[in-house]
Write a protein that holds these residues in place. Structure first.
Motif, PDB file in Angstrom:
ATOM      1  N   LEU A  91       0.871  -1.068  -0.235  1.00  0.00           N
ATOM      2  CA  LEU A  91      -0.291  -0.181  -0.273  1.00  0.00           C
ATOM      3  C   LEU A  91       1.266   1.061  -0.109  1.00  0.00           C
ATOM      4  O   LEU A  91       0.387   2.589  -0.533  1.00  0.00           O
ATOM      5  CB  LEU A  91      -1.088   0.030   1.639  1.00  0.00           C
ATOM      6  CG  LEU A  91      -2.140  -1.143   1.196  1.00  0.00           C
ATOM      7  CD1 LEU A  91      -2.995  -1.215   2.513  1.00  0.00           C
ATOM      8  CD2 LEU A  91      -3.073  -1.117   0.322  1.00  0.00           C
TER       9      LEU A  91
ATOM     10  N   THR B 215       0.193  -6.161  -6.005  1.00  0.00           N
ATOM     11  CA  THR B 215      -0.861  -4.684  -6.317  1.00  0.00           C
ATOM     12  C   THR B 215      -0.679  -4.279  -4.959  1.00  0.00           C
ATOM     13  O   THR B 215       0.128  -4.014  -4.659  1.00  0.00           O
ATOM     14  CB  THR B 215      -2.466  -5.554  -5.888  1.00  0.00           C
ATOM     15  OG1 THR B 215      -3.477  -4.007  -6.358  1.00  0.00           O
ATOM     16  CG2 THR B 215      -2.268  -6.029  -4.873  1.00  0.00           C
TER      17      THR B 215
ATOM     18  N   LEU C 104      -0.747   0.860  -4.333  1.00  0.00           N
ATOM     19  CA  LEU C 104      -1.099   2.123  -4.689  1.00  0.00           C
ATOM     20  C   LEU C 104       0.385   2.741  -4.487  1.00  0.00           C
ATOM     21  O   LEU C 104       0.856   2.384  -4.545  1.00  0.00           O
ATOM     22  CB  LEU C 104      -1.456   3.107  -3.458  1.00  0.00           C
ATOM     23  CG  LEU C 104      -3.136   2.597  -3.388  1.00  0.00           C
ATOM     24  CD1 LEU C 104      -3.112   3.079  -2.092  1.00  0.00           C
ATOM     25  CD2 LEU C 104      -4.243   3.479  -4.136  1.00  0.00           C
TER      26      LEU C 104
ATOM     27  N   VAL D 229      -2.527  -0.237  -8.229  1.00  0.00           N
ATOM     28  CA  VAL D 229      -3.945   1.415  -8.348  1.00  0.00           C
ATOM     29  C   VAL D 229      -3.470   2.752  -8.685  1.00  0.00           C
ATOM     30  O   VAL D 229      -2.471   2.989  -7.145  1.00  0.00           O
ATOM     31  CB  VAL D 229      -5.487   1.085  -7.403  1.00  0.00           C
ATOM     32  CG1 VAL D 229      -6.049   2.182  -7.741  1.00  0.00           C
ATOM     33  CG2 VAL D 229      -6.004  -0.956  -7.651  1.00  0.00           C
TER      34      VAL D 229
ATOM     35  N   PHE E 206      -8.386   0.615  -4.482  1.00  0.00           N
ATOM     36  CA  PHE E 206      -7.723  -0.653  -4.476  1.00  0.00           C
ATOM     37  C   PHE E 206      -9.087  -1.834  -3.833  1.00  0.00           C
ATOM     38  O   PHE E 206      -8.190  -3.027  -4.405  1.00  0.00           O
ATOM     39  CB  PHE E 206      -6.696   0.143  -3.685  1.00  0.00           C
ATOM     40  CG  PHE E 206      -6.281  -1.085  -2.758  1.00  0.00           C
ATOM     41  CD1 PHE E 206      -5.148  -1.999  -3.877  1.00  0.00           C
ATOM     42  CD2 PHE E 206      -6.711  -1.604  -1.711  1.00  0.00           C
ATOM     43  CE1 PHE E 206      -4.313  -2.550  -3.325  1.00  0.00           C
ATOM     44  CE2 PHE E 206      -5.711  -3.385  -1.006  1.00  0.00           C
ATOM     45  CZ  PHE E 206      -4.427  -3.319  -1.862  1.00  0.00           C
TER      46      PHE E 206
END
Length: 310
Positions: A7, A56, A58, A81, A119
């Protein structure tokens, strides 16, 4: 497939110097830049071992684009994302004379509600493909402290196991969601439990919801308390170098062996061997395959009781 979540993705910048001298001027001998953040490092190690992994999380701004470009160059599947803010950078200064590293971590950009919602939707789709989800690293500003708890619950609903490697309030909030494995180091586990004794601290995390706790004890190896028993895993010898990526390599081994259904003694042997293999490498996400092959047959794994751990 193993899904790794970062993240607070970063562009990792590593400077190699002859020796790090406080308050001194340094000539940089080599500069390395590549995608980073703990989940990215885990995916990189998994890929090196031949285990499919998807990244994955951000990423945003010019720095985020550099992160995505490097993931493509490295052959890692990019499911990051976009967000409005510019992704952070980390700076690591590695001393060539002893391999020690000094790390500077930026906090990361503020994440707004729209990016978090995007997300969460992407994660809910990707987790349906995953056997194991790795949730690693700090939460960027703007995310709720229970962000990992929400992702653990989503993963569990999809039938995926979870390996959580975080600290502080993010770790505390996630415990009630029942992550499959949590992997704190001794400082992190003491911080969230108030117990300096690793055995008492690990038992406290289990009592608060973690299914299994694997506590990193640095060069002394790992202590694990699980539904199947407690173990101490010890490397055959100590290695000097940069320990920055050791924790991420440990998590990669735990995730891979969890996905393949290995018993706990095998998981811990692999985790100690792979984390040790990261120490001689100047950049997180790399491992020395020769050391890994040597250590995976020589790591000691013992059933243990609280009185055996000092």
């Amino acid at each position: 497939m193993i899904l790794t979540v970062t993240l607070n993705a970063a562009l990792d910048v590593t400077y190699e110097v002859d020796a790090l001298v406080p308050r001194g001027s340094h000539r940089v001998r080599a500069v390395h830049e590549r995608a980073g953040g703990k989940g990215v490092n885990v995916a990189r190690v998994l890929s090196a071992l031949g285990t499919p992994a998807t990244v994955t999380g951000l990423a945003g701004g010019p720095t985020g684009q550099l992160v995505r470009d490097e993931l493509r160059t490295a052959g890692l599947r990019d499911e990051l994302v976009p967000m409005a803010g510019d992704s952070r950078r980390t700076v690591t200064v590695v001393s060539r004379d002893d391999g020690d590293a000094t790390v500077f971590n930026q906090p990361g950009p503020h994440v707004d509600r729209a990016a978090w919602a995007d997300f969460a939707a992407r994660f809910a789709r990707l987790v349906r493909e995953a056997a194991v989800v790795v949730l690693s690293g700090s939460l960027p500003p703007g995310l709720p402290s229970d962000a990992y708890a929400r992702l653990v619950r989503t993963a569990a609903a999809a039938g995926a196991s979870t390996v959580l490697d975080t600290s502080g309030p993010a770790l505390t909030a996630a415990l009630a969601a029942g992550p499959t494995v949590v992997k704190p180091n001794t400082a992190e586990i003491a911080d969230v439990t108030g117990h300096e004794d690793v055995v008492a601290a690990a038992e406290a995390l289990r009592a608060r919801g973690a299914q299994a706790v694997v506590a990193s004890r640095g060069p002394e190896g790992l202590y694990a308390v699980t539904p199947d028993g407690a173990w101490r895993a010890t490397p055959p010898r100590r290695l000097s170098g940069n320990p920055t990526g050791a924790g991420d390599a440990c998590v990669a081994a735990l995730a891979a062996s969890l996905a393949s259904g290995e018993p706990w003694p095998v998981r811990l042997r692999e985790a100690v061997a792979l984390s040790a293999a990261a120490v001689p490498c100047p950049m997180a996400g790399d491992v020395d395959r020769d050391i890994y092959d040597q250590f995976r047959t020589t790591v000691s794994v013992e059933n243990t009781h609280a009185s055996d751990i000092h």
